[in-house]
Design an enzyme around this catalytic site. Sequence first.
Site, mmCIF file in Angstrom:
data_model
loop_
_atom_site.group_PDB
_atom_site.id
_atom_site.type_symbol
_atom_site.label_atom_id
_atom_site.label_comp_id
_atom_site.label_asym_id
_atom_site.label_seq_id
_atom_site.Cartn_x
_atom_site.Cartn_y
_atom_site.Cartn_z
ATOM 1 N N ASP A 1 -17.636 5.260 -11.248
ATOM 2 C CA ASP A 1 -17.965 4.637 -10.137
ATOM 3 C C ASP A 1 -19.009 5.737 -9.258
ATOM 4 O O ASP A 1 -18.978 6.829 -9.776
ATOM 5 C CB ASP A 1 -16.716 3.984 -9.155
ATOM 6 C CG ASP A 1 -17.346 2.928 -8.202
ATOM 7 O OD1 ASP A 1 -18.525 2.530 -8.097
ATOM 8 O OD2 ASP A 1 -16.430 2.317 -7.649
ATOM 9 N N ASP B 1 -24.504 0.951 -5.023
ATOM 10 C CA ASP B 1 -24.677 -0.197 -4.365
ATOM 11 C C ASP B 1 -24.035 -0.397 -2.945
ATOM 12 O O ASP B 1 -23.612 0.585 -2.671
ATOM 13 C CB ASP B 1 -24.130 -1.396 -5.183
ATOM 14 C CG ASP B 1 -22.633 -1.150 -5.466
ATOM 15 O OD1 ASP B 1 -22.252 -0.125 -6.044
ATOM 16 O OD2 ASP B 1 -21.624 -1.890 -5.194
ATOM 17 N N ALA C 1 -17.104 -5.591 -3.327
ATOM 18 C CA ALA C 1 -16.772 -5.640 -1.790
ATOM 19 C C ALA C 1 -15.682 -6.581 -1.843
ATOM 20 O O ALA C 1 -15.650 -7.390 -0.779
ATOM 21 C CB ALA C 1 -17.948 -5.848 -1.035
ATOM 22 N N CYS D 1 12.875 -5.729 -15.618
ATOM 23 C CA CYS D 1 11.630 -5.600 -16.306
ATOM 24 C C CYS D 1 12.099 -4.713 -17.724
ATOM 25 O O CYS D 1 13.424 -4.047 -17.534
ATOM 26 C CB CYS D 1 10.742 -4.472 -15.768
ATOM 27 S SG CYS D 1 9.411 -3.679 -16.698
ATOM 28 N N CYS E 1 10.711 -2.650 -19.715
ATOM 29 C CA CYS E 1 9.744 -1.433 -20.087
ATOM 30 C C CYS E 1 10.507 -0.359 -20.354
ATOM 31 O O CYS E 1 11.541 -0.133 -19.764
ATOM 32 C CB CYS E 1 8.565 -1.132 -19.134
ATOM 33 S SG CYS E 1 8.828 -0.302 -17.639
ATOM 34 N N CYS F 1 12.160 1.173 -17.132
ATOM 35 C CA CYS F 1 13.191 0.261 -16.400
ATOM 36 C C CYS F 1 14.509 0.146 -17.245
ATOM 37 O O CYS F 1 15.849 -0.135 -16.741
ATOM 38 C CB CYS F 1 12.682 -1.106 -16.006
ATOM 39 S SG CYS F 1 11.171 -1.083 -14.994
HETATM 40 N N1 GUN Z 1 -15.041 -0.236 -5.914
HETATM 41 C C1 GUN Z 1 -14.627 -1.383 -5.072
HETATM 42 N N2 GUN Z 1 -15.449 -2.076 -4.633
HETATM 43 C C2 GUN Z 1 -16.666 -1.641 -4.981
HETATM 44 C C3 GUN Z 1 -18.021 -2.006 -4.906
HETATM 45 O O1 GUN Z 1 -18.295 -2.780 -4.317
HETATM 46 N N3 GUN Z 1 -18.837 -1.297 -5.384
HETATM 47 C C4 GUN Z 1 -18.684 -0.136 -5.989
HETATM 48 N N4 GUN Z 1 -19.529 0.668 -6.583
HETATM 49 N N5 GUN Z 1 -17.338 0.105 -6.221
HETATM 50 C C5 GUN Z 1 -16.509 -0.554 -5.673
HETATM 51 ZN ZN ZN Z 2 9.445 -1.598 -15.969
#
Ligand code: GUN
Ligand code: ZN
Length: 484
Positions: free
Chosen positions: A92, A127, A195, A278, A280, A283
């Site tokens: 990201d 963005d 978002a 659970c 796993c 757990c």
């Molecule tokens: N991580 C959570 N929401 C967003 C987003 O709208 N844009 C980006 N780039 N990372 C995110």
């Molecule tokens: Zn578990």
Amino acid sequence: MREVFEVRDQDGAGRVGELTVPRADATVRTPALLPVVNPNLPTVDPSRLPEFGAQALITNSYIIHGNEGLRERALDEGLHEMLGFDGPIMTDSGSFQLAEYGEIDVDTPEILRFQRDVGADVGTPVDIPTPPDADRETAARELRETTDRLAVAEETDTGEMLVTAPVQGSTHPDLRTEAARDAYATDLDVFPVGAVVPLLNDYRYDDVVEAVAAAKRGLGADAPVHLFGAGHPMTFALAAAAGCDLFDSAAYALYARDGRYLTVRGTKHLDDLTEFPCACPVCTSHAPDDLRAADEDERTRLLAEHNLNASFAEIRRVREAIVEGRLFDLVEARARGHPRLLDGYRALLDHADWLEASDPASKDTFFYLSAESARRPEVARHRDRLARLVVPDELCLDATGTRDDAWPVVPPFGPVPPALRETYPVNAETPRRVDGDAQVAAARGVAALAAAHPDAALTLVHDGWPARALAALPDAVTVEEQDS
Ligand code: GUN
Ligand code: ZN
């Protein structure tokens, strides 16, 4: 866009697909979950993530770029070596930090080149994550800026790295659709719906579904769709049914730090658990008391491991449900875990016309599990088909299940030509104690048949349909009640 995604199986808008990641020389089977790795302090060692089922991970290039030690190491060794992870790594950009703190000190070309230089397999431009409920003017203005940045991303030399084209637009569906069309028209590769974290945090799952559905309407079927920030396993089935292919989870680690234990039916707190529900490895080899007694790091790590196991188990279940054609059954089950998830499912069913367009014509047995089942796309499709059938001049429609000389009326579908009675979807499994919503839906089927065949004399025989079902019938249909 480049062609990197192939759909293998489809159920509603949900699909199992294969994302090709050229730079990693790998494919990812979707829906897939990418654990978020915090480059400063990984909660679970990234080299162990494949044990849980992770095919790829996501980390934040902005954090790495902003820390001299990490930056130098990443440039020197590459991300894969630095994190100890061989598979595809998505990065990201810092947009999330932009949303939290108002500004960041890198732009799209710089961060994309950095992502390329540290060996990211999927990169992200900067963005603008316009939050939910922004006024239209703000959302439109920020969207223009995001769209401009996607154009800049297209011009940037990113080599073999795939690049995402985030779809923004706040809670304005028409802006989301427009954003998606513009993103799809670029040569970028993966399409995150952005978002939505504030919506997820507020359990506004109906608004999440609206945002995804609006984005999907602007994207082609070959576009892989990521839901940015969706990491709670209770949401995966619903989001997949709306057409999301990729998820990322910071929740497994963030929740673990607060002593929270993820399940597909919601979050539990370690303090409240007397047993682990659970199977796993964590757990089955520990009791809640053991974790409460452990030191904080150990407790956090074990809870994070359980959270990953619970999350990946659900991702596998979602994929299998799509292959089986039973994704709606899974979504209905999950919708019973929280009333707000039920809102999300109901919002999805508002898009039955759009779901129907991609829903396979035949799949595993339709299970009628709740009143919402009456609104599934298969029911709408049956109703549409009735209009195209040839019917005799005089026809008896039998909702009592006792007449051989009539067309059966099958809740929730409506009238069915006898020759089709044993075919999908009208060979559905329904409860023996039929509810009013199924009868209302069946009455709508009768109404659709009557509307398409105004010259046919239709008689409906029922055994105690409620007034609201009878009210859905047109006057042209003769109604007879038979004692049951
Ligand atoms: N991580 C959570 N929401 C967003 C987003 O709208 N844009 C980006 N780039 N990372 C995110
Ligand atoms: Zn578990």
